[in-house]
Write an enzyme that holds these catalytic residues in place. Sequence first.
Site, PDB file in Angstrom:
ATOM      1  N   GLU A   1      -4.515   3.753   6.276  1.00 15.06           N
ATOM      2  CA  GLU A   1      -4.388   3.570   4.826  1.00 15.06           C
ATOM      3  C   GLU A   1      -5.075   4.740   4.107  1.00 15.06           C
ATOM      4  OE1 GLU A   1      -5.301  -0.411   3.211  1.00 15.06           O
ATOM      5  OE2 GLU A   1      -6.284   0.608   1.549  1.00 15.06           O
TER       6      GLU A   1
ATOM      7  N   ARG B   1       0.841  -1.222   0.000  1.00 19.98           N
ATOM      8  CA  ARG B   1       0.000   0.000   0.000  1.00 19.98           C
ATOM      9  C   ARG B   1       0.870   1.264   0.000  1.00 19.98           C
ATOM     10  NH1 ARG B   1      -2.393  -3.660  -0.907  1.00 19.98           N
ATOM     11  NH2 ARG B   1      -4.356  -4.440  -0.075  1.00 19.98           N
TER      12      ARG B   1
ATOM     13  N   SER C   1     -10.687  -0.573   3.702  1.00 17.32           N
ATOM     14  CA  SER C   1      -9.834  -0.728   4.894  1.00 17.32           C
ATOM     15  C   SER C   1      -9.348   0.637   5.360  1.00 17.32           C
ATOM     16  CB  SER C   1      -8.606  -1.577   4.554  1.00 17.32           C
ATOM     17  OG  SER C   1      -9.013  -2.806   4.029  1.00 17.32           O
TER      18      SER C   1
HETATM   19  C1  LIG Z   1     -15.511  -0.568  -0.467  1.00 18.39           C
HETATM   20  C2  LIG Z   1     -14.037  -0.296  -0.721  1.00 18.39           C
HETATM   21  C3  LIG Z   1     -13.168  -1.351  -0.915  1.00 18.39           C
HETATM   22  C4  LIG Z   1     -11.811  -1.133  -1.164  1.00 18.39           C
HETATM   23  N1  LIG Z   1     -10.992  -2.206  -1.371  1.00 18.39           N
HETATM   24  C5  LIG Z   1      -9.676  -2.011  -1.627  1.00 18.39           C
HETATM   25  C6  LIG Z   1      -8.821  -3.140  -1.886  1.00 18.39           C
HETATM   26  O1  LIG Z   1      -9.236  -4.287  -1.887  1.00 18.39           O
HETATM   27  N2  LIG Z   1      -7.502  -2.882  -2.132  1.00 18.39           N
HETATM   28  C7  LIG Z   1      -6.994  -1.613  -2.161  1.00 18.39           C
HETATM   29  O2  LIG Z   1      -5.788  -1.474  -2.410  1.00 18.39           O
HETATM   30  N3  LIG Z   1      -7.789  -0.549  -1.949  1.00 18.39           N
HETATM   31  C8  LIG Z   1      -9.109  -0.705  -1.684  1.00 18.39           C
HETATM   32  N4  LIG Z   1      -9.924   0.371  -1.454  1.00 18.39           N
HETATM   33  C9  LIG Z   1      -9.340   1.731  -1.461  1.00 18.39           C
HETATM   34  C10 LIG Z   1      -9.484   2.470  -2.805  1.00 18.39           C
HETATM   35  O3  LIG Z   1     -10.420   1.851  -3.624  1.00 18.39           O
HETATM   36  C11 LIG Z   1      -8.155   2.552  -3.561  1.00 18.39           C
HETATM   37  O4  LIG Z   1      -7.179   3.162  -2.757  1.00 18.39           O
HETATM   38  C12 LIG Z   1      -8.286   3.323  -4.875  1.00 18.39           C
HETATM   39  O5  LIG Z   1      -7.107   3.181  -5.627  1.00 18.39           O
HETATM   40  C13 LIG Z   1      -8.577   4.811  -4.661  1.00 18.39           C
HETATM   41  O6  LIG Z   1      -8.879   5.365  -5.916  1.00 18.39           O
HETATM   42  P1  LIG Z   1      -9.621   6.747  -6.054  1.00 18.39           P
HETATM   43  O7  LIG Z   1      -9.632   7.122  -7.497  1.00 18.39           O
HETATM   44  O8  LIG Z   1     -10.941   6.697  -5.395  1.00 18.39           O
HETATM   45  O9  LIG Z   1      -8.619   7.701  -5.269  1.00 18.39           O
HETATM   46  P2  LIG Z   1      -8.974   8.964  -4.366  1.00 18.39           P
HETATM   47  O10 LIG Z   1      -9.598   8.505  -3.090  1.00 18.39           O
HETATM   48  O11 LIG Z   1      -9.704   9.986  -5.145  1.00 18.39           O
HETATM   49  O12 LIG Z   1      -7.503   9.492  -4.046  1.00 18.39           O
HETATM   50  C14 LIG Z   1      -6.604   8.744  -3.253  1.00 18.39           C
HETATM   51  C15 LIG Z   1      -5.269   9.496  -3.192  1.00 18.39           C
HETATM   52  O13 LIG Z   1      -4.651   9.513  -4.475  1.00 18.39           O
HETATM   53  C16 LIG Z   1      -4.481  10.848  -4.954  1.00 18.39           C
HETATM   54  N5  LIG Z   1      -4.775  10.799  -6.400  1.00 18.39           N
HETATM   55  C17 LIG Z   1      -5.909  10.336  -6.971  1.00 18.39           C
HETATM   56  N6  LIG Z   1      -5.803  10.374  -8.317  1.00 18.39           N
HETATM   57  C18 LIG Z   1      -4.571  10.885  -8.590  1.00 18.39           C
HETATM   58  C19 LIG Z   1      -3.874  11.186  -9.809  1.00 18.39           C
HETATM   59  N7  LIG Z   1      -4.415  10.957 -11.017  1.00 18.39           N
HETATM   60  N8  LIG Z   1      -2.632  11.727  -9.712  1.00 18.39           N
HETATM   61  C20 LIG Z   1      -2.072  11.951  -8.504  1.00 18.39           C
HETATM   62  N9  LIG Z   1      -2.681  11.695  -7.330  1.00 18.39           N
HETATM   63  C21 LIG Z   1      -3.918  11.155  -7.376  1.00 18.39           C
HETATM   64  C22 LIG Z   1      -5.448  11.695  -4.148  1.00 18.39           C
HETATM   65  O14 LIG Z   1      -5.005  13.030  -4.034  1.00 18.39           O
HETATM   66  C23 LIG Z   1      -5.440  10.967  -2.795  1.00 18.39           C
HETATM   67  O15 LIG Z   1      -4.300  11.338  -2.047  1.00 18.39           O
HETATM   68  C24 LIG Z   1     -11.303   0.194  -1.216  1.00 18.39           C
HETATM   69  C25 LIG Z   1     -12.189   1.267  -1.039  1.00 18.39           C
HETATM   70  C26 LIG Z   1     -13.544   1.031  -0.797  1.00 18.39           C
HETATM   71  C27 LIG Z   1     -14.487   2.189  -0.642  1.00 18.39           C
END
Ligand SMILES: Cc1cc2nc3c(=O)[nH]c(=O)nc-3n(C[C@H](O)[C@H](O)[C@H](O)COP(=O)(O)OP(=O)(O)OC[C@H]3O[C@@H](n4cnc5c(N)ncnc54)[C@H](O)[C@@H]3O)c2cc1C
Length: 345
Positions: free
Chosen positions: A333, A164, A238
């Site tokens: 996380e 992570r 998580s």
């Molecule tokens: C129900 C649920 C289940 C999940 N299961 C998992 C799992 O199994 N495994 C896992 O690893 N994660 C899991 N996650 C966490 C999440 O899905 C991941 O971390 C995902 O990659 C976040 O993507 P996002 O586009 O929503 O990022 P955001 O929440 O929008 O952003 C996360 C971070 O990345 C930065 N960011 C976003 N896009 C960019 C970009 N293009 N350039 C630079 N910085 C950027 C943001 O500023 C922030 O700091 C889960 C979340 C939920 C709600």
Amino acid sequence: MKIQENISLKAYNTFGIDVNASFFAEVRSKDDILEALKFAKTKKVPILILGGGSNVLFTEELYALVLKINITGIKEIKSDDKTVLIEVGSGVIWHEFVLYSLEKGLSGIENLSLIPGTVGAAPMQNIGAYGVEIKAVFQSLEAIEISTGLTKTFLASEVKFGYRESVFKTSLKGKYIIYKVSFNLSKVHAPNISYGDIQTVLDQMDQATATAKNISKAIISIRQSKLPDPKVIGNAGSFFKNPVIPVDVFDNLKLKFPTLPGYPNATHVKVPAAWLIENAGWKGKQVGEVGVHKRQPLVLVNYGNGKGEEILALSRQIQTEVHAKFGISLEREVNVVNSKNLIQV
Ligand SMILES: Cc1cc2nc3c(=O)[nH]c(=O)nc-3n(C[C@H](O)[C@H](O)[C@H](O)COP(=O)(O)OP(=O)(O)OC[C@H]3O[C@@H](n4cnc5c(N)ncnc54)[C@H](O)[C@@H]3O)c2cc1C
């Protein structure tokens, strides 16, 4: 590109936290990013990069320009007998990319089915599930340096993937906006079903052949039965990482807590944070409008009108009590977003 003012972010984060951002722009291209950065510089307003908002916790109203990443497009770049190199826009929904790969008969990311969020955020924390992390299929990414507007390509070795973790969460935090990611997917399927209940669910589904599509279906079914759907109950998956502790520390703890599970590697043991939280007495607890999920204690939830500060306070209380009982520090996380950690341009 339109820059809107005073926009609620409730619909843009899976916790469903209702805070306002002073400025908000959907960026659909590299040029949009550069234009948005120019606006932020001129107005002297910090920025927040936002994908699907599934790994953030807003704890304050944000005087910021939110750049909602909406860069689309999936393109096959080259292919040989065994692999296909695919370039994906950072705003593409991760699970849509997984479905695309399955339709094309490719494998490598089926175990990562149904992880919420965008492709651009996936390398940030090296998303992982069911024994696979994206580092296994990652080729490179392209990003814009915020301070200069220049483009840089990062290869896997430069991204420094960990559990992570990546360089974008450590030394290059807040320095780059990812706009494109390239992946090497496989034409030859090598199933990875050793983790969790995948085989059992395949058997129950009468789909014992472990094709990439069947593995994906099994994982979707497991995830839907275990994890709360953010559309129904606010959460960010998580909330904490699973702690990784030295073997001797684990062995000592095991004497005191014989049922403590652990997954060893050469030097350390990974301990499920969910077990620690449950055994510190927090599973299913509700505090006002927020709480700990009743089936999955690693997931903190917003029952409706909870505030980011309340979830953060709850998480700190859990960290304190887990530490007091087991001597283990839980690391967050989820990315907490407040006025102090916005990106200054
Ligand atoms: C129900 C649920 C289940 C999940 N299961 C998992 C799992 O199994 N495994 C896992 O690893 N994660 C899991 N996650 C966490 C999440 O899905 C991941 O971390 C995902 O990659 C976040 O993507 P996002 O586009 O929503 O990022 P955001 O929440 O929008 O952003 C996360 C971070 O990345 C930065 N960011 C976003 N896009 C960019 C970009 N293009 N350039 C630079 N910085 C950027 C943001 O500023 C922030 O700091 C889960 C979340 C939920 C709600």
